[in-house]
Every structure is written in C-alpha cells, then in structure tokens.
Design an enzyme around this catalytic site. Structure first.
Site, short mmCIF file in Angstrom:
data_model
loop_
_atom_site.label_atom_id
_atom_site.label_comp_id
_atom_site.label_asym_id
_atom_site.label_seq_id
_atom_site.Cartn_x
_atom_site.Cartn_y
_atom_site.Cartn_z
CD GLU A 166 -3.29 -0.48 0.18
OE1 GLU A 166 -2.88 -0.08 -1.10
OE2 GLU A 166 -3.91 0.12 0.84
CB THR A 200 -3.49 8.20 -2.87
OG1 THR A 200 -4.57 7.66 -3.58
CG2 THR A 200 -3.95 8.28 -1.65
P1 ADP Z 1 -7.41 2.90 -4.66
O1 ADP Z 1 -7.77 3.16 -3.67
O2 ADP Z 1 -8.34 2.45 -5.86
O3 ADP Z 1 -6.78 1.00 -4.54
P2 ADP Z 1 -5.04 4.14 -4.81
O4 ADP Z 1 -4.38 4.98 -5.52
O5 ADP Z 1 -4.39 3.38 -3.79
O6 ADP Z 1 -6.12 3.67 -5.11
O7 ADP Z 1 -4.23 2.93 -5.19
C1 ADP Z 1 -4.01 2.59 -7.26
C2 ADP Z 1 -2.20 3.47 -7.55
O8 ADP Z 1 -1.60 1.92 -7.42
C3 ADP Z 1 -2.07 3.48 -8.63
O9 ADP Z 1 -1.32 5.07 -9.22
C4 ADP Z 1 -2.18 2.43 -9.38
O10 ADP Z 1 -1.04 2.37 -10.97
C5 ADP Z 1 -0.85 1.27 -8.21
N1 ADP Z 1 -0.61 -0.33 -7.87
C6 ADP Z 1 0.29 -0.73 -8.39
N2 ADP Z 1 0.00 -1.83 -8.40
C7 ADP Z 1 -1.51 -1.76 -8.73
C8 ADP Z 1 -2.56 -3.09 -8.45
N3 ADP Z 1 -1.67 -4.42 -8.12
N4 ADP Z 1 -3.93 -2.52 -8.13
C9 ADP Z 1 -3.91 -1.55 -8.24
N5 ADP Z 1 -3.31 -0.23 -8.01
C10 ADP Z 1 -1.54 -0.32 -8.60
#
Ligand code: ADP
Length: 308
Positions: free
Chosen positions: A128, A181
């Site tokens: 995360e 974010t």
């Molecule tokens: P959400 O709250 O929908 O998870 P986030 O901002 O926490 O959104 O996460 C999305 C970010 O994480 C994006 O920049 C994405 O490119 C990155 N990311 C890396 N690996 C993954 C993955 N396996 N699944 C989703 N997002 C990913």
C-alpha cells in the site's frame, strides 16, 4: 499445494468518522488472483489482465507486498502471480489493497499458513505504501479479516474486527474521474479544532457501539465526518446531491469511500441499498457524469479461495 486461485474483494475505508482507521469489506466486486509456487526464486508477475498496470514486482503493490513476506520466509521457492483486475485503480474502493492483500494471502496459504492475519496485514501495508506513499491498513485489514475492521493502533499494529449486523449493506457509486490520492491528501488540514475532534470521536464511539448492539438509529446518527469530508468533497462531482439522494431514500448515512472519488452509502438491507443506488444513479444521469454502481452486503470473511 502448488497453486491457489482467490477472490480479492474491494473495500470501503474511513466510513465517515473513522479516517485511516475504519474499513469494511465488499462481496460483489473484487479481483481474481492466481498464485503459484515455483522453483525459480523471487516474485514474478506473469500476467495482468483487465487493466494496464506494471508487471515489474517493484512497481506493483502485489509484488512489493509479496517480497516483504518472502523476506521473512525460509524457503527455496519463489512465487508467480497472475492478476485479473476488476477493481479500477484509483477508484477509492481499495484496488491496490486487493492486490497487496491477495498476494500475501495466497503465498501464506501455499506455505501452510505460517503467518497470522495481522502479520499478513503488515506485509500488505508495505505494498500500500507504494500506491499512496503512506503505510495504511484501512483497506488491507478488511480485505484480510473480512467484515468491519478498526485499526486501533498503527505502532504497534493492533487491528480489531468489529461485530457487524447481518442486514448491513452498501451502495457505492464511482464517478469515472480520477482523484489522485496525493491530491486527496493535499487538501487535508494538518491541525483540527478540538471541537471537531470531540464530535468526531463521539461519532466513532457511537458507530462502534451501534454496530455491536445492532442499533441502526445509533449507526445512522454516528455516520458524520467533521474533519475530512468538508475538504475532500469538493473533488467529487455533485457530492451534496448524492448525499441528499441517499438520505431521502433511506440510507443510514453516506460519505466518501477512501480517498474518493467513489461515494458509499450504508443501508439497512439490500433492498434499501438498491433503492439508494438508483437514486444516486439518477443524480449522475441528470448531470451527465459517467459512473459505475456496486451494491453489496458486507463480506464477513474477506478473501475467498476459489480453487486450489
Ligand atoms: P485505490 O484506493 O482505488 O486502491 P490507490 O490510489 O490506493 O487507489 O491505488 C492506485 C495506485 O496504485 C495507482 O497509481 C496504481 O497504478 C498503483 N498500483 C500498483 N499496483 C497496483 C495493483 N496491483 N492494483 C491497483 N493499483 C496498483
């Protein structure tokens, strides 16, 4: 066991009064992952379908979380990961958390479950951190524990699974816009007035108490966010209208899901959740905002094994 296929659910974090500490697990939307034990050492992401995301394990939250766990495992094996992404990245319903939690859950199972759930959360949090720059557990905890979770403390990590009334259901509307974010974090104030803090922890205590006693009136009275929502809601189209539509159609309360742009409404019963979802949909149909809807009961178990 050499391979496992799992359902990795979406999650709603914050839940109005519990910024960075509360989360709940959904049942009707999630990714699928296959984790395979290999003789080749290390973590390899062999396939991602549904969305364009990096397969470099250092740039994918699944890889980072898996490597964090692998460092603490005494094994000559490595692991291969396949991800079918159904949760859009940046939707605010825990897309990155589903991958991070799924990776550690799958590896743990293939290794005979050497780690407990809280330990898995700690590894998943490292994934995360790649996505948001912060070590937070409010999505990975409900994905791994299921149900409603509270992060009582981050240091030391102390996660509590909260009793959840069986009738509780959620409607989520996801406007198809991107809220970074980092932008959602940038609008937050560093300091909060004592009066706001008092109201917020009153509501947080009220919500937890309402969940245990299955007192829907108390849950409803407690679903307010004094601290984050006033600042973040400006990033979400027609936020006020969505909230009004949810309230008018019987939702217990509504707010921003995670860092947005999705908006959730907590409801008593799936029938009400469907009605609330329809009303929120009308708001966006009128204003021409492209969107997706999800209606779900709370998923009490979190990640599910599909086959092994
Ligand atoms: P959400 O709250 O929908 O998870 P986030 O901002 O926490 O959104 O996460 C999305 C970010 O994480 C994006 O920049 C994405 O490119 C990155 N990311 C890396 N690996 C993954 C993955 N396996 N699944 C989703 N997002 C990913």
């Amino acid at each position: 066991m050499e391979q496992i296929r799992i359902f990795c659910p979406a999650t709603v974090a914050n839940i109005s009064c519990g910024f960075d500490v509360l989360g709940l697990c959904l049942d009707t939307i999630g990714d699928e992952m296959i984790i395979r034990k290999t003789s080749r050492k290390g973590i390899h992401i062999s396939k991602i379908s549904g969305q364009s995301l990096p397969t470099d394990p250092h740039k994918n939250v699944a890889g980072v979380a898996a490597m964090a766990m692998l460092k603490n495992l005494n094994t000559d094996n490595g692991f291969e990961i396949e991800i079918q992404k159904n949760i859009k990245a940046g939707s605010g319903i825990g897309s990155s958390a589903a991958s991070a939690a799924g990776a550690v859950y799958g590896i743990n199972k293939l290794m005979g479950s050497p780690f407990g759930t809280s330990e898995m959360v700690a590894f998943a949090m490292e994934g995360e951190q790649l996505a948001s720059g912060a070590l937070h557990a409010d999505n990975v905890a409900p994905a791994l524990f299921g149900g409603f979770t509270l992060v009582r403390s981050y240091d030391p990590l102390d996660i509590v699974k909260i009793h959840c009334p069986g009738e509780l259901a959620v409607a989520v509307i996801h406007p198809q816009i991107e809220v970074k974010t980092s932008d959602a974090r940038a609008v937050l104030k560093k300091n909060i007035p004592l009066k706001s803090a008092i109201r917020q922890w009153g509501n947080l205590g009220g919500l937890i108490s309402g969940l245990y006693t299955e007192d829907y009136e108390l849950i409803s009275r407690s679903l307010h966010d004094e601290i984050v929502e006033p600042h973040r809601s400006v990033l979400i189209p027609a936020f006020k209208e969505l909230k009004e539509a949810a309230a008018l159609n019987g939702a217990l309360g509504s707010g921003i899901s995670g860092s947005g742009p999705s908006v959730f409404a907590l409801c008593k019963g799936e029938k009400t959740a469907r009605k609330v979802a329809d009303a929120m949909k009308k708001v966006y149909s009128k204003t021409g905002v492209a969107h997706e809807l999800h209606i779900s009961k709370i998923n009490p178990e979190g990640i599910k094994i599909l086959d092994r």
